[in-house]
Design a protein around this motif. Structure first.
Motif, PDB file in Angstrom:
ATOM      1  N   CYS A  85      54.773   1.453  91.932  1.00  0.00           N
ATOM      2  CA  CYS A  85      54.090   2.785  92.485  1.00  0.00           C
ATOM      3  C   CYS A  85      52.772   3.444  92.844  1.00  0.00           C
ATOM      4  O   CYS A  85      52.114   3.611  93.258  1.00  0.00           O
ATOM      5  CB  CYS A  85      54.859   3.807  92.164  1.00  0.00           C
ATOM      6  N   ARG A  88      50.332   1.287  94.270  1.00  0.00           N
ATOM      7  CA  ARG A  88      51.713   0.523  95.633  1.00  0.00           C
ATOM      8  C   ARG A  88      50.994   2.345  96.018  1.00  0.00           C
ATOM      9  O   ARG A  88      50.678   3.218  96.820  1.00  0.00           O
ATOM     10  CB  ARG A  88      52.572   1.201  96.034  1.00  0.00           C
ATOM     11  N   GLY A  89      49.982   2.883  95.181  1.00  0.00           N
ATOM     12  CA  GLY A  89      49.271   4.079  96.063  1.00  0.00           C
ATOM     13  C   GLY A  89      49.046   4.874  95.503  1.00  0.00           C
ATOM     14  O   GLY A  89      48.743   6.369  96.029  1.00  0.00           O
ATOM     15  N   THR A  90      49.881   5.459  94.121  1.00  0.00           N
ATOM     16  CA  THR A  90      50.049   6.800  94.226  1.00  0.00           C
ATOM     17  C   THR A  90      49.559   7.834  93.693  1.00  0.00           C
ATOM     18  O   THR A  90      49.286   9.330  93.284  1.00  0.00           O
ATOM     19  CB  THR A  90      52.034   6.457  92.582  1.00  0.00           C
ATOM     20  N   LYS A  92      46.048   8.641  94.761  1.00  0.00           N
ATOM     21  CA  LYS A  92      45.744   9.198  95.737  1.00  0.00           C
ATOM     22  C   LYS A  92      46.797  10.649  96.092  1.00  0.00           C
ATOM     23  O   LYS A  92      46.564  11.019  96.501  1.00  0.00           O
ATOM     24  CB  LYS A  92      45.524   8.284  97.025  1.00  0.00           C
ATOM     25  N   VAL A  93      48.716   9.693  95.686  1.00  0.00           N
ATOM     26  CA  VAL A  93      48.927  10.954  96.304  1.00  0.00           C
ATOM     27  C   VAL A  93      49.105  11.915  95.395  1.00  0.00           C
ATOM     28  O   VAL A  93      49.333  13.042  96.001  1.00  0.00           O
ATOM     29  CB  VAL A  93      50.920  10.048  96.375  1.00  0.00           C
ATOM     30  N   LYS A  96      46.408  14.022  95.869  1.00  0.00           N
ATOM     31  CA  LYS A  96      46.699  15.349  97.080  1.00  0.00           C
ATOM     32  C   LYS A  96      47.854  16.325  97.192  1.00  0.00           C
ATOM     33  O   LYS A  96      47.255  17.410  97.465  1.00  0.00           O
ATOM     34  CB  LYS A  96      47.457  13.989  98.001  1.00  0.00           C
ATOM     35  N   GLU A 140      57.748   5.593  99.944  1.00  0.00           N
ATOM     36  CA  GLU A 140      56.843   5.670 100.902  1.00  0.00           C
ATOM     37  C   GLU A 140      55.361   6.766 100.925  1.00  0.00           C
ATOM     38  O   GLU A 140      55.021   7.054 102.432  1.00  0.00           O
ATOM     39  CB  GLU A 140      57.192   4.925 102.368  1.00  0.00           C
ATOM     40  N   THR A 142      51.958   8.893 101.242  1.00  0.00           N
ATOM     41  CA  THR A 142      50.802   8.905 101.640  1.00  0.00           C
ATOM     42  C   THR A 142      50.203   9.626 100.992  1.00  0.00           C
ATOM     43  O   THR A 142      50.980  10.550 101.715  1.00  0.00           O
ATOM     44  CB  THR A 142      50.653   7.603 102.862  1.00  0.00           C
ATOM     45  N   GLU A 144      48.484  11.481 103.471  1.00  0.00           N
ATOM     46  CA  GLU A 144      49.112  11.994 104.733  1.00  0.00           C
ATOM     47  C   GLU A 144      50.314  12.863 104.866  1.00  0.00           C
ATOM     48  O   GLU A 144      50.586  13.753 105.373  1.00  0.00           O
ATOM     49  CB  GLU A 144      48.535  11.149 106.034  1.00  0.00           C
ATOM     50  N   THR A 145      51.058  12.414 104.131  1.00  0.00           N
ATOM     51  CA  THR A 145      52.248  12.440 104.030  1.00  0.00           C
ATOM     52  C   THR A 145      53.063  13.834 103.367  1.00  0.00           C
ATOM     53  O   THR A 145      54.045  14.302 103.310  1.00  0.00           O
ATOM     54  CB  THR A 145      54.249  11.992 104.604  1.00  0.00           C
TER      55      THR A 145
END
Ligand code: SF4
Ligand code: FES
Ligand code: FES
Lengths: 154, 243
Positions: A85, A88-90, A92-93, A96, A140, A142, A144-145
């Protein structure tokens, strides 16, 4: 919950386990499930009821991540920061998430709605970054979500 | 009786002896830091590690203060590998406890003169061995303090980090059992001060009704009277004047 009510819950759990101090971890789990978290009065009552020193109960209650001595939100958010994860960019998540909730990891929103925590791999790496809220798995993710997902909870 | 070999020497000791005690009985030196005979074996500092080969040929590194002797066991206390690991442990301890004399002495003995790790600040003598807490619980029966939390946040403290402990009787057993003097005790005219890693506690001392000497904290005297079921008035005079 009133202190009296909390103490009553402790008593019930202790009776269920027949005051067996060797299963202290199970006892604390059940008490936390009943009370939401482990307030000071509850740990003191557990100590009295079992005849186990408060220092030992405090030691166990602070050792395991599953126990919380602070009130927790109605919804527990776990952001996966496992290797897959992470790649895969966790990060940033999570950023946020902290920003959207206005809290840091490990904290609870002041309206007691959400508690934010991290976890290391939940075994769904292919779907990462994973966010688990309560019993629900969101894959998945992001930045944004994050907002839309949080809106599903009240 | 159990037969084993330590550093090539055949020795016989009683069953149930730890490797450390077997070695000591035979004048073989193994460095220790957290080992304390007053409490149950615990094995926190790992400095007493030794290499063993069991009778079945299995090789392992174990902490000698916990491991019990076995028939046919071969123990080596000073191999190159042990030296390497022990020096690493000492470097870590030096970084954690930069102020501890005892640790500096042990490091010097092992020719460790510096540490490559970042030195910790704040109370930096506690090695988290829990000797204090275990003495308080196992020997005194009070259990005022314990280790809390885990990992880098682990610390010796009172429940809820409270500054004042209701149950502590001020006996000072924690200070006596601490291998690194992370807990200290000071008696000055009628007051005892105990410094725990996270706070400080003050106790009023009881004066002897005969000689006037302050001889024990009032709370400790009350505790002794209560647990032994004797009247508090039995303790008006200090042990010297009570004869
Ligand atoms: S205060 Fe001393 S005895 Fe207690 S855990 Fe720390 S080093 Fe061990
Ligand atoms: S690393 Fe996140 S699910 Fe495995
Ligand atoms: S003396 Fe054996 S582990 Fe510390």
């Amino acid at each position: 919950m009133e202190v009296k009510e909390l103490k009553e819950k402790v008593k019930q759990v202790l009776q269920k386990y027949q005051l067996d101090e060797s299963v202290l971890v199970d006892i604390l789990h059940d008490i936390q499930a009943e009370c939401g978290y482990l307030p000071k009065e509850v740990l003191e009552e557990t100590s009295r009821g079992l005849g186990v020193p408060l220092s030992r109960i405090y030691s166990v209650a602070t050792f395991f991540k599953a126990f919380s001595l602070e009130p927790r939100g109605r919804h527990l958010i776990h952001v996966c920061t496992g290797t897959a994860c992470h790649v895969r960019g966790t990060v940033k998540v999570l950023e946020k998430m902290e920003q959207a909730l206005g809290i840091k990891t490990g904290e609870t929103t002041s309206d007691l709605k959400f508690t934010l925590e991290t976890v290391n791999c939940v075994g769904a790496c292919a779907l990462g970054p994973m966010v688990i809220i309560g019993e629900n798995y969101h894959g998945e993710m992001t930045p944004e979500t994050v907002g839309p997902v949080l809106e599903n909870y009240n | 009786m159990v037969k084993l070999t330590i550093n090539g020497r055949e020795i016989t000791v009683e069953e149930g002896t730890t490797i450390l005690h077997a070695a000591r009985e035979n004048n073989i030196y193994i460095p220790t830091l957290c080992e304390n005979e007053a409490v149950a074996p615990y094995g926190a500092c790992r400095l007493c590690l030794v290499e063993i080969t069991t009778a079945r040929g299995r090789e392992r590194l174990v902490t000698s203060c916990i491991y019990l002797v076995e028939e046919g066991l071969t123990v080596r206390t000073d191999t190159e590998r042990i030296g390497r690991i022990r020096r690493m442990l000492l470097e870590l301890l030096l970084a954690r406890c930069a102020d501890s004399e005892v640790i500096h002495d042990l490091a010097r003995q092992a020719s460790v003169t510096r540490t490559r790790f970042t030195k910790q600040t704040g109370n930096n003598k506690c090695i988290l061995c829990a000797n204090c807490a275990r003495t308080c619980e196992e020997v005194v029966g009070v259990a005022a303090i314990s280790l809390a939390r885990r990992g880098v946040d682990r610390e010796m403290t009172t429940p809820f980090n409270e500054d004042f402990s209701e149950v502590c009787i001020g006996c000072g057993s924690c200070a006596y059992s601490c291998p690194t003097s992370a807990i200290t005790l000071e008696d000055t005219d009628g007051t005892r001060v105990i410094n725990w890693p996270h706070n400080q506690m003050e106790f009023k001392m009881k004066a002897c009704s005969v000689c006037g000497k302050y001889w024990a904290p009032e709370k400790q005297v009350e505790y002794v009277a209560r647990t032994s079921g004797t009247p508090l008035s039995d303790y008006d005079a200090c042990p010297d004047c009570r004869e």
